[in-house]
Design an enzyme around this catalytic site. Structure first.
Site, PDB file in Angstrom:
ATOM      1  N   ALA A   1      50.052 -15.241 -20.245  1.00  0.00           N
ATOM      2  CA  ALA A   1      51.346 -14.713 -20.554  1.00  0.00           C
ATOM      3  C   ALA A   1      52.287 -15.939 -20.198  1.00  0.00           C
ATOM      4  O   ALA A   1      51.971 -16.915 -19.951  1.00  0.00           O
ATOM      5  CB  ALA A   1      51.724 -13.760 -19.307  1.00  0.00           C
ATOM      6  N   TYR A   2      53.444 -15.578 -20.943  1.00  0.00           N
ATOM      7  CA  TYR A   2      54.450 -16.670 -20.699  1.00  0.00           C
ATOM      8  C   TYR A   2      55.255 -16.127 -19.564  1.00  0.00           C
ATOM      9  O   TYR A   2      56.036 -15.111 -19.470  1.00  0.00           O
ATOM     10  CB  TYR A   2      55.476 -16.476 -22.104  1.00  0.00           C
ATOM     11  CG  TYR A   2      56.672 -17.407 -22.083  1.00  0.00           C
ATOM     12  CD1 TYR A   2      56.480 -18.635 -22.760  1.00  0.00           C
ATOM     13  CD2 TYR A   2      57.847 -17.449 -21.246  1.00  0.00           C
ATOM     14  CE1 TYR A   2      57.601 -19.545 -22.757  1.00  0.00           C
ATOM     15  CE2 TYR A   2      58.648 -18.329 -21.279  1.00  0.00           C
ATOM     16  CZ  TYR A   2      58.600 -19.334 -21.849  1.00  0.00           C
ATOM     17  OH  TYR A   2      59.700 -20.384 -22.106  1.00  0.00           O
TER      18      TYR A   2
ATOM     19  N   GLY B   1      45.254 -19.196 -15.152  1.00  0.00           N
ATOM     20  CA  GLY B   1      46.357 -19.152 -14.726  1.00  0.00           C
ATOM     21  C   GLY B   1      45.959 -18.541 -13.383  1.00  0.00           C
ATOM     22  O   GLY B   1      44.782 -18.460 -12.679  1.00  0.00           O
ATOM     23  N   GLN B   2      47.024 -18.049 -12.666  1.00  0.00           N
ATOM     24  CA  GLN B   2      46.671 -17.569 -11.241  1.00  0.00           C
ATOM     25  C   GLN B   2      45.775 -16.398 -10.959  1.00  0.00           C
ATOM     26  O   GLN B   2      44.595 -16.521 -10.354  1.00  0.00           O
ATOM     27  CB  GLN B   2      47.922 -17.054 -10.554  1.00  0.00           C
ATOM     28  CG  GLN B   2      49.090 -17.939 -10.490  1.00  0.00           C
ATOM     29  CD  GLN B   2      50.150 -17.252  -9.563  1.00  0.00           C
ATOM     30  OE1 GLN B   2      50.036 -17.303  -8.118  1.00  0.00           O
ATOM     31  NE2 GLN B   2      51.412 -16.995 -10.175  1.00  0.00           N
ATOM     32  N   LEU B   3      45.765 -15.219 -11.972  1.00  0.00           N
ATOM     33  CA  LEU B   3      44.993 -13.996 -11.883  1.00  0.00           C
ATOM     34  C   LEU B   3      43.677 -14.470 -12.423  1.00  0.00           C
ATOM     35  O   LEU B   3      42.650 -14.213 -11.895  1.00  0.00           O
ATOM     36  CB  LEU B   3      45.894 -13.034 -12.705  1.00  0.00           C
ATOM     37  CG  LEU B   3      44.933 -11.665 -12.718  1.00  0.00           C
ATOM     38  CD1 LEU B   3      44.771 -11.127 -11.392  1.00  0.00           C
ATOM     39  CD2 LEU B   3      45.728 -10.667 -13.625  1.00  0.00           C
TER      40      LEU B   3
ATOM     41  N   ASP C   1      43.464 -18.948 -28.411  1.00  0.00           N
ATOM     42  CA  ASP C   1      45.070 -18.946 -28.340  1.00  0.00           C
ATOM     43  C   ASP C   1      45.176 -17.366 -28.800  1.00  0.00           C
ATOM     44  O   ASP C   1      44.871 -17.038 -29.919  1.00  0.00           O
ATOM     45  CB  ASP C   1      45.596 -19.992 -29.304  1.00  0.00           C
ATOM     46  CG  ASP C   1      47.060 -20.017 -29.276  1.00  0.00           C
ATOM     47  OD1 ASP C   1      47.625 -18.827 -28.491  1.00  0.00           O
ATOM     48  OD2 ASP C   1      47.575 -20.823 -29.870  1.00  0.00           O
ATOM     49  N   ILE C   2      45.915 -16.725 -27.618  1.00  0.00           N
ATOM     50  CA  ILE C   2      45.962 -15.231 -28.142  1.00  0.00           C
ATOM     51  C   ILE C   2      47.091 -15.080 -29.119  1.00  0.00           C
ATOM     52  O   ILE C   2      46.980 -13.982 -29.836  1.00  0.00           O
ATOM     53  CB  ILE C   2      46.147 -14.344 -27.006  1.00  0.00           C
ATOM     54  CG1 ILE C   2      47.544 -14.883 -26.350  1.00  0.00           C
ATOM     55  CG2 ILE C   2      45.171 -14.623 -25.969  1.00  0.00           C
ATOM     56  CD1 ILE C   2      48.059 -13.958 -25.342  1.00  0.00           C
TER      57      ILE C   2
ATOM     58  N   TYR D   1      62.325 -12.103 -20.433  1.00  0.00           N
ATOM     59  CA  TYR D   1      60.834 -11.990 -19.877  1.00  0.00           C
ATOM     60  C   TYR D   1      60.429 -10.517 -20.062  1.00  0.00           C
ATOM     61  O   TYR D   1      59.460 -10.060 -20.548  1.00  0.00           O
ATOM     62  CB  TYR D   1      60.887 -12.486 -18.695  1.00  0.00           C
ATOM     63  CG  TYR D   1      59.291 -12.345 -17.761  1.00  0.00           C
ATOM     64  CD1 TYR D   1      58.155 -12.822 -18.356  1.00  0.00           C
ATOM     65  CD2 TYR D   1      59.344 -11.516 -16.763  1.00  0.00           C
ATOM     66  CE1 TYR D   1      57.111 -12.618 -17.550  1.00  0.00           C
ATOM     67  CE2 TYR D   1      58.243 -11.273 -16.247  1.00  0.00           C
ATOM     68  CZ  TYR D   1      57.022 -11.726 -16.637  1.00  0.00           C
ATOM     69  OH  TYR D   1      55.711 -11.386 -16.051  1.00  0.00           O
TER      70      TYR D   1
HETATM   71  N1  LIG Z   1      53.706 -14.563 -11.632  1.00  0.00           N
HETATM   72  C1  LIG Z   1      54.242 -13.673 -11.245  1.00  0.00           C
HETATM   73  O1  LIG Z   1      55.076 -13.443 -10.135  1.00  0.00           O
HETATM   74  C2  LIG Z   1      54.025 -12.093 -12.057  1.00  0.00           C
HETATM   75  C3  LIG Z   1      54.819 -11.044 -11.736  1.00  0.00           C
HETATM   76  C4  LIG Z   1      54.383  -9.837 -12.136  1.00  0.00           C
HETATM   77  C5  LIG Z   1      53.510  -9.888 -13.323  1.00  0.00           C
HETATM   78  N2  LIG Z   1      52.919 -10.966 -13.558  1.00  0.00           N
HETATM   79  C6  LIG Z   1      52.032 -10.729 -14.956  1.00  0.00           C
HETATM   80  O2  LIG Z   1      50.711 -11.046 -14.354  1.00  0.00           O
HETATM   81  C7  LIG Z   1      49.838 -11.654 -15.281  1.00  0.00           C
HETATM   82  C8  LIG Z   1      49.329 -12.875 -14.842  1.00  0.00           C
HETATM   83  O3  LIG Z   1      50.293 -13.630 -14.314  1.00  0.00           O
HETATM   84  P1  LIG Z   1      49.981 -15.173 -13.522  1.00  0.00           P
HETATM   85  O4  LIG Z   1      50.942 -15.349 -12.299  1.00  0.00           O
HETATM   86  O5  LIG Z   1      48.466 -15.477 -13.232  1.00  0.00           O
HETATM   87  O6  LIG Z   1      50.241 -16.151 -14.742  1.00  0.00           O
HETATM   88  P2  LIG Z   1      50.204 -17.813 -15.203  1.00  0.00           P
HETATM   89  O7  LIG Z   1      49.532 -18.314 -13.939  1.00  0.00           O
HETATM   90  O8  LIG Z   1      51.299 -18.338 -15.763  1.00  0.00           O
HETATM   91  O9  LIG Z   1      49.030 -17.617 -16.203  1.00  0.00           O
HETATM   92  C9  LIG Z   1      49.090 -17.362 -17.599  1.00  0.00           C
HETATM   93  C10 LIG Z   1      47.931 -18.244 -18.201  1.00  0.00           C
HETATM   94  O10 LIG Z   1      48.088 -18.024 -19.672  1.00  0.00           O
HETATM   95  C11 LIG Z   1      47.957 -18.984 -20.649  1.00  0.00           C
HETATM   96  N3  LIG Z   1      48.521 -19.098 -21.687  1.00  0.00           N
HETATM   97  C12 LIG Z   1      49.790 -19.394 -22.101  1.00  0.00           C
HETATM   98  N4  LIG Z   1      49.658 -18.910 -23.437  1.00  0.00           N
HETATM   99  C13 LIG Z   1      48.735 -18.700 -24.065  1.00  0.00           C
HETATM  100  C14 LIG Z   1      48.103 -18.390 -25.228  1.00  0.00           C
HETATM  101  N5  LIG Z   1      48.914 -18.303 -26.316  1.00  0.00           N
HETATM  102  N6  LIG Z   1      46.659 -18.119 -25.131  1.00  0.00           N
HETATM  103  C15 LIG Z   1      45.836 -18.144 -24.089  1.00  0.00           C
HETATM  104  N7  LIG Z   1      46.475 -18.232 -22.867  1.00  0.00           N
HETATM  105  C16 LIG Z   1      47.796 -18.644 -22.794  1.00  0.00           C
HETATM  106  C17 LIG Z   1      48.679 -20.045 -19.625  1.00  0.00           C
HETATM  107  O11 LIG Z   1      48.418 -21.515 -19.950  1.00  0.00           O
HETATM  108  P3  LIG Z   1      49.573 -22.535 -19.736  1.00  0.00           P
HETATM  109  O12 LIG Z   1      49.990 -22.656 -18.077  1.00  0.00           O
HETATM  110  O13 LIG Z   1      49.012 -23.731 -20.419  1.00  0.00           O
HETATM  111  O14 LIG Z   1      50.929 -22.001 -20.395  1.00  0.00           O
HETATM  112  C18 LIG Z   1      48.297 -19.876 -18.065  1.00  0.00           C
HETATM  113  O15 LIG Z   1      46.792 -20.363 -17.955  1.00  0.00           O
HETATM  114  C19 LIG Z   1      50.720 -11.966 -16.637  1.00  0.00           C
HETATM  115  O16 LIG Z   1      50.577 -10.965 -17.434  1.00  0.00           O
HETATM  116  C20 LIG Z   1      52.190 -11.812 -15.783  1.00  0.00           C
HETATM  117  O17 LIG Z   1      53.096 -11.495 -16.712  1.00  0.00           O
HETATM  118  C21 LIG Z   1      53.185 -12.179 -13.194  1.00  0.00           C
END
Ligand SMILES: NC(=O)c1ccc[n+]([C@@H]2O[C@H](COP(=O)([O-])OP(=O)(O)OC[C@H]3O[C@@H](n4cnc5c(N)ncnc54)[C@H](OP(=O)(O)O)[C@@H]3O)[C@@H](O)[C@H]2O)c1
Length: 287
Positions: free
Chosen positions: A62-63, A11-13, A38-39, A127
């Site tokens: 995360a979802y 994911g991004q982070l 898979d978490i 969410y």
């Molecule tokens: N994005 C935002 O604007 C935002 C804002 C506030 C907080 N956050 C929090 O910041 C954190 C990082 O966000 P992000 O934007 O980096 O998220 P992201 O880009 O959506 O990355 C999440 C990663 O988790 C993977 N994933 C999904 N289901 C999984 C599972 N069952 N087991 C293992 N991996 C799994 C996803 O794979 P797939 O892509 O294949 O599903 C993806 O690679 C998250 O906790 C999010 O809630 C994000």
């Protein structure tokens, strides 16, 4: 040498942590995403714990599809809430520190001053609700650090910045919401903060468990954010402010979700970059 497991690493982070890890010699990283760990799968998680060593678990999985979660409540809960139980069990198997990432969407947005960690939570969306319940589970483990962040973007993955770059190059006019106010967070800055926190905990030998807020410094609306992207890119696309009611989405978002970052800065002695400076860095990488 500290062993660090990163879940949701594509994911991004997670990808930003991978980028920073390339320069680090004092840490050994185990990067996994859903295809290899898979978490939500308790048996896979337990088996992983038996076969591997780690001192830290950083959960970047995360979802994150906020609107989709409104109708896909079950999957969102599975990943954002119930999987956190598997993660704390995985961490506790090795007495490891658990670093979990959460969101500003746990708040309803009625505050007028930046949200502190102890302010009342009241999510407006599925969410936000699933993430808040995930925090509650993480809080049951005595070595959990929970970091709420907001408006995450990166040169990797899909996000607001990437969307604005595409639309800004294609269109001459764009409408963007001005009545949702918060702070963008460059995922690379958050990744760097997490690695600094790991260094702090390794040095001091204690885990100051609890909830922390992290975003970039400053405040803006999505409209201001879009304007700044156009300005830095020297796009001629004109951005006009619209109200949330003019851009209806399935999930309700907080009107105000600025986070107070005093606690994380003080506890871990962190310096946080101003959002416009970080945006510049990200845009440079995307050039
Ligand atoms: N994005 C935002 O604007 C935002 C804002 C506030 C907080 N956050 C929090 O910041 C954190 C990082 O966000 P992000 O934007 O980096 O998220 P992201 O880009 O959506 O990355 C999440 C990663 O988790 C993977 N994933 C999904 N289901 C999984 C599972 N069952 N087991 C293992 N991996 C799994 C996803 O794979 P797939 O892509 O294949 O599903 C993806 O690679 C998250 O906790 C999010 O809630 C994000």
């Amino acid at each position: 040498l500290k062993n660090i497991l990163v879940t949701g690493a594509n994911g991004q982070l997670g990808t930003e942590i991978k980028e920073l890890a390339k320069q680090l010699k004092d840490k050994n990283f185990l990067f996994h995403d859903v295809d290899t760990l898979d978490i939500t799968d308790p048996a896979a998680m337990e088996a992983f714990g038996k076969e591997n060593n780690y001192d830290f678990v950083i959960n970047c999985a995360a979802y994150t599809a906020v609107d989709k979660a409104e109708e896909d409540q079950e999957t969102a809960a599975l990943i954002n809430t119930y999987a956190v139980q598997n993660l704390i069990e995985l961490a506790s198997q090795k007495n490891a520190c658990f670093i979990h990432v959460s969101t500003d969407y746990v708040f309803d947005g009625t505050n007028h001053t930046p949200y502190k960690e102890r302010d009342k939570t009241k999510p407006n969306s599925v969410y936000g609700e699933t993430k808040l319940k995930g925090e509650d589970i993480a809080n049951n483990y005595e070595k959990s650090i929970i970091i709420r962040t907001s408006w995450l973007y990166s040169s990797f993955g899909n996000n607001f910045v990437k969307t604005m770059l595409r639309l800004g190059a294609e269109k001459s006019n764009l409408n963007v919401i001005f009545d949702q106010v918060g702070t963008p967070t460059y995922a690379r800055d958050l990744a760097s903060a997490i690695l600094n926190i790991i260094d702090f905990i390794s040095d001091k030998g204690i885990v100051p468990a609890g909830v922390y807020h992290y975003s970039n410094e400053g405040v803006c609306s999505w409209y201001d954010f879009a304007r700044e992207i156009m300005e830095q890119k020297e796009f001629s696309c004109k951005v006009a402010p619209i109200e949330t009611s003019q851009y209806p989405t399935p999930a309700k978002r907080p009107h105000y979700s600025v986070l107070n970052k005093g606690k994380i800065k003080q506890t871990f002695n962190l310096e946080i970059p101003y959002w416009k400076d970080s945006l510049k860095e990200c845009l440079n990488i995307l050039n």
